[in-house]
Write a protein that holds these residues in place. Structure first.
Motif, PDB file in Angstrom:
ATOM      1  N   GLU A 242       0.824  -1.209   0.000  1.00  0.00           N
ATOM      2  CA  GLU A 242       0.000   0.000   0.000  1.00  0.00           C
ATOM      3  C   GLU A 242       0.862   1.265   0.000  1.00  0.00           C
TER       4      GLU A 242
ATOM      5  N   VAL B 265      -2.716  -3.097  -4.565  1.00  0.00           N
ATOM      6  CA  VAL B 265      -3.280  -1.864  -4.031  1.00  0.00           C
ATOM      7  C   VAL B 265      -3.102  -0.785  -5.092  1.00  0.00           C
TER       8      VAL B 265
ATOM      9  N   THR C 205      -7.426   4.718  -1.834  1.00  0.00           N
ATOM     10  CA  THR C 205      -6.806   3.430  -2.154  1.00  0.00           C
ATOM     11  C   THR C 205      -7.881   2.365  -2.369  1.00  0.00           C
TER      12      THR C 205
ATOM     13  N   THR D 175      -8.130  -2.027  -2.968  1.00  0.00           N
ATOM     14  CA  THR D 175      -7.373  -3.263  -2.835  1.00  0.00           C
ATOM     15  C   THR D 175      -8.101  -4.421  -3.505  1.00  0.00           C
TER      16      THR D 175
ATOM     17  N   LYS E 159      -1.912  -9.696  -4.100  1.00  0.00           N
ATOM     18  CA  LYS E 159      -2.552  -8.508  -3.537  1.00  0.00           C
ATOM     19  C   LYS E 159      -2.112  -7.297  -4.349  1.00  0.00           C
TER      20      LYS E 159
ATOM     21  N   ALA F 224      -8.989  -4.582  -8.114  1.00  0.00           N
ATOM     22  CA  ALA F 224      -8.642  -3.252  -7.603  1.00  0.00           C
ATOM     23  C   ALA F 224      -9.012  -2.165  -8.613  1.00  0.00           C
TER      24      ALA F 224
END
Length: 190
Positions: free
Chosen positions: A46, A118, A129, A131, A116, A180
């Motif tokens: 992040e 972000v 943001t 995710t 993952k 995302a």
């Protein structure tokens, strides 16, 4: 509306362009004359995404979004994680990274992992943001020629193919970056 996508990765750019609606003009770093490496010196996925988007806004003045993605492997306590691109060294070689990962998992039964992504958006002086996570497992050997990075060894839950065996539309519909970016697009359309 125009937005800069802060990446030099042409594969990522192609993936994201397929998801962005036509009324949003997507500019690359090359389009705005940014040829330096945008810093990614943070210790979380992040924070790296936020740092990249803020850098472009601060130095080039464009509203911008940036992403950072990591592969987090359960048996490796979340590694390679934020270091996914440099897992096998600063040369950032996808084959080296994938080979190192397969070697580290050689004797492991638990091959669970997740990607993952972000996405950090700098828009009108505010930061947001989004995710996306895709769960799956690491295969024992590379499979497929499409995609990039760890795609040849990542098989998402519920599928018999790795990301590198899937067409782009399927990968985008179930994948971490696609999830995302869809949240980003929903926000921009709201």
């Amino acid at each position: 509306m125009q937005l800069v996508f802060a990446t030099n990765n042409l594969n990522k750019l192609k993936e994201v362009q397929a998801l962005i609606p036509a009324h949003i003009k997507l500019l690359s770093l090359k389009d705005i004359g940014c040829f330096e490496d945008v810093p990614e010196t943070q210790n979380t996925i992040e924070a790296n995404a936020i740092q990249k988007a803020a850098y472009v806004k601060q130095h080039y003045g464009y509203d911008c979004f940036a992403d950072d993605t990591g592969l987090e492997v359960d048996a490796l306590h979340g590694a390679p994680g934020v270091y996914s691109a440099r897992y096998a060294g600063e040369q950032r070689n996808a084959d080296d990274n994938t080979n190192k990962l397969l070697a580290e998992l050689r004797d492991k039964e638990n091959r669970s992992a997740h990607f993952k992504t972000v996405v950090a958006l700098q828009l009108n002086g505010k930061q947001h943001t989004f995710t996306g996570i895709c769960k799956g497992e690491i295969t024992t050997a590379k499979q497929g020629e499409k995609g990039f990075g760890y795609d040849p060894v990542f098989k998402p839950h519920g599928y018999n193919q790795t990301f590198a065996e899937m067409d782009l539309n399927l990968k985008n519909s179930i994948g971490h970056r696609g999830k995302a970016i869809k949240l980003l697009v929903a926000f921009l359309n709201s």
